[in-house]
Scaffold this motif. Structure first.
Motif, short mmCIF file in Angstrom:
data_model
loop_
_atom_site.label_atom_id
_atom_site.label_comp_id
_atom_site.label_asym_id
_atom_site.label_seq_id
_atom_site.Cartn_x
_atom_site.Cartn_y
_atom_site.Cartn_z
N ARG A 1 48.77 4.07 100.78
CA ARG A 1 47.72 3.33 100.08
C ARG A 1 46.68 2.75 101.04
O ARG A 1 45.54 2.51 100.68
N VAL A 2 47.10 2.53 102.28
CA VAL A 2 46.18 2.01 103.30
C VAL A 2 45.37 3.12 103.95
O VAL A 2 44.18 2.98 104.23
N TYR A 3 46.02 4.26 104.17
CA TYR A 3 45.41 5.32 104.99
C TYR A 3 44.24 5.99 104.28
O TYR A 3 44.26 6.25 103.08
N SER A 4 43.20 6.29 105.07
CA SER A 4 42.08 7.15 104.63
C SER A 4 41.40 7.70 105.88
O SER A 4 41.52 7.14 106.97
N ASP A 5 40.70 8.79 105.71
CA ASP A 5 40.04 9.44 106.85
C ASP A 5 38.93 8.59 107.44
O ASP A 5 38.51 8.81 108.58
N SER A 6 38.44 7.63 106.69
CA SER A 6 37.31 6.82 107.16
C SER A 6 37.74 5.63 108.02
O SER A 6 36.90 4.89 108.52
N LEU A 7 39.04 5.45 108.20
CA LEU A 7 39.53 4.32 109.00
C LEU A 7 39.17 4.48 110.47
O LEU A 7 38.97 5.60 110.96
N GLU A 8 39.10 3.35 111.19
CA GLU A 8 38.91 3.40 112.63
C GLU A 8 40.10 4.09 113.29
O GLU A 8 41.21 4.06 112.78
#
Length: 321
Positions: free
Chosen positions: A275-282
């Motif tokens: 739920r936290v992970y996404s490709d746009s994260l640092e």
């Protein structure tokens, strides 16, 4: 007075009348009364045999053509292992795409194929390394060694053990009548080997497994990570990890043999990370989540729990209550 028609000249052979007719030549004949019976001399062209030197040169050049993909794979492996691309590119994949126009998977296929050919060459124990490099058309046991001529012929064998690769290739050459077999023939032989040595898929839904990424470039960066089996296939499992689902072959999975309660704990942790992970994260945040995805126990420590709580409060996607 009517003029007589001009007298037709008799066709003559290209050979001299003084010479004796050979088995491959005869004098042309033409009967004006019956043109269909005309005979035209055809002199057989004598085919010049290759000299011993020319035959050796031909075999040498043919082997150079056949070894094109093999030499490419060896060169790519050295470029990758020595990181000779680092002055212009940050990754090997980017370098291969810009320099050679190779898509991401192709250079790895060539490298894997070169490894298989290296193994097949070992079937000729009397060959020396100098013979292989300097005179690839070496005659062995009065016959040229039959080796692959394209990466496609080798691809079905790349996941087999070295001894299985040699067995498959020998059988494929036999099926092809002593010639270089097609990729389809090789694939069919590989399938028969797999059916003979087939291991049943004993994994089950919800099981927690470790990813073994060795010799599989598609799992790069996933080695040592854990995942939860979400689908059980014939020769693979679909595994849910912190950044998505992957289909992984059985030999690249290792069960943690957790109890049912422990598997449930890991499923909850996986849900929270997903739920936290996404490709746009640092990149730093992605790295932290990946580290949690490599935890080899069925719980988080107090510090890991606090860290995940912070990430959840900062980045968690909205959840429907």
């Amino acid at each position: 007075m009517n003029k007589l028609p001009p007298k037709r000249k008799k066709a003559t052979s290209v050979t001299s009348r003084d010479s004796e007719p050979s088995a491959s030549s005869a004098e042309d004949t033409f009967d004006p009364e019956n043109p269909a019976t005309a005979t035209i001399t055809v002199t057989a062209a004598e085919v010049e045999e290759l000299s011993e030197t020319e035959e050796r040169d031909r075999l040498h050049l043919e082997r150079r053509v056949e070894k094109a993909f093999f030499e490419a794979g060896k060169a790519l492996a050295e470029l990758r292992d020595r990181r000779l691309y680092r002055s212009t590119h940050s990754t090997f994949e980017e370098y291969c795409k810009d320099r050679f126009g190779f898509e991401r998977r192709h250079p790895y296929r060539l490298i894997e194929a070169a490894g298989v050919v290296d193994n097949l060459i070992k079937m000729c124990p009397n060959w020396t390394q100098n013979q292989i490099e300097d005179d690839p058309a070496t005659v062995y046991s009065d016959q040229r060694q039959i080796l692959p001529t394209s990466e496609g012929q080798v691809r079905p064998m790349t996941k087999l053990k070295p001894e299985e690769q040699q067995e498959v290739w020998q059988r494929a050459v036999e099926v092809a009548g002593g010639k270089v077999p097609t990729g389809r023939i090789v694939k069919d032989v590989v399938q028969r080997i797999m059916e003979r040595t087939q291991v049943p898929n004993t994994y089950h839904l919800g099981e927690v497994c470790q990813i073994l990424a060795k010799d599989n470039p598609e799992l790069r960066g996933k080695g040592g990570c854990w995942g939860i089996v979400s689908a059980v296939n014939e020769f693979s499992c679909t595994v849910r990890m912190w950044d998505g689902e992957y289909t992984v072959g059985l030999k690249h999975l290792k069960s943690y043999n957790y109890l049912s309660a422990e598997c449930e704990q890991m499923r909850e942790i996986c849900d929270r990370i997903s739920r936290v992970y996404s490709d746009s994260l640092e990149e730093t945040v992605k790295s932290l989540l990946q580290l949690l995805g490599k935890v080899n126990r069925a719980y988080l420590t107090a510090v890991e729990e606090k860290l995940l709580n912070v990430l959840e409060s900062e980045y968690r996607r909205d959840i429907t209550p």
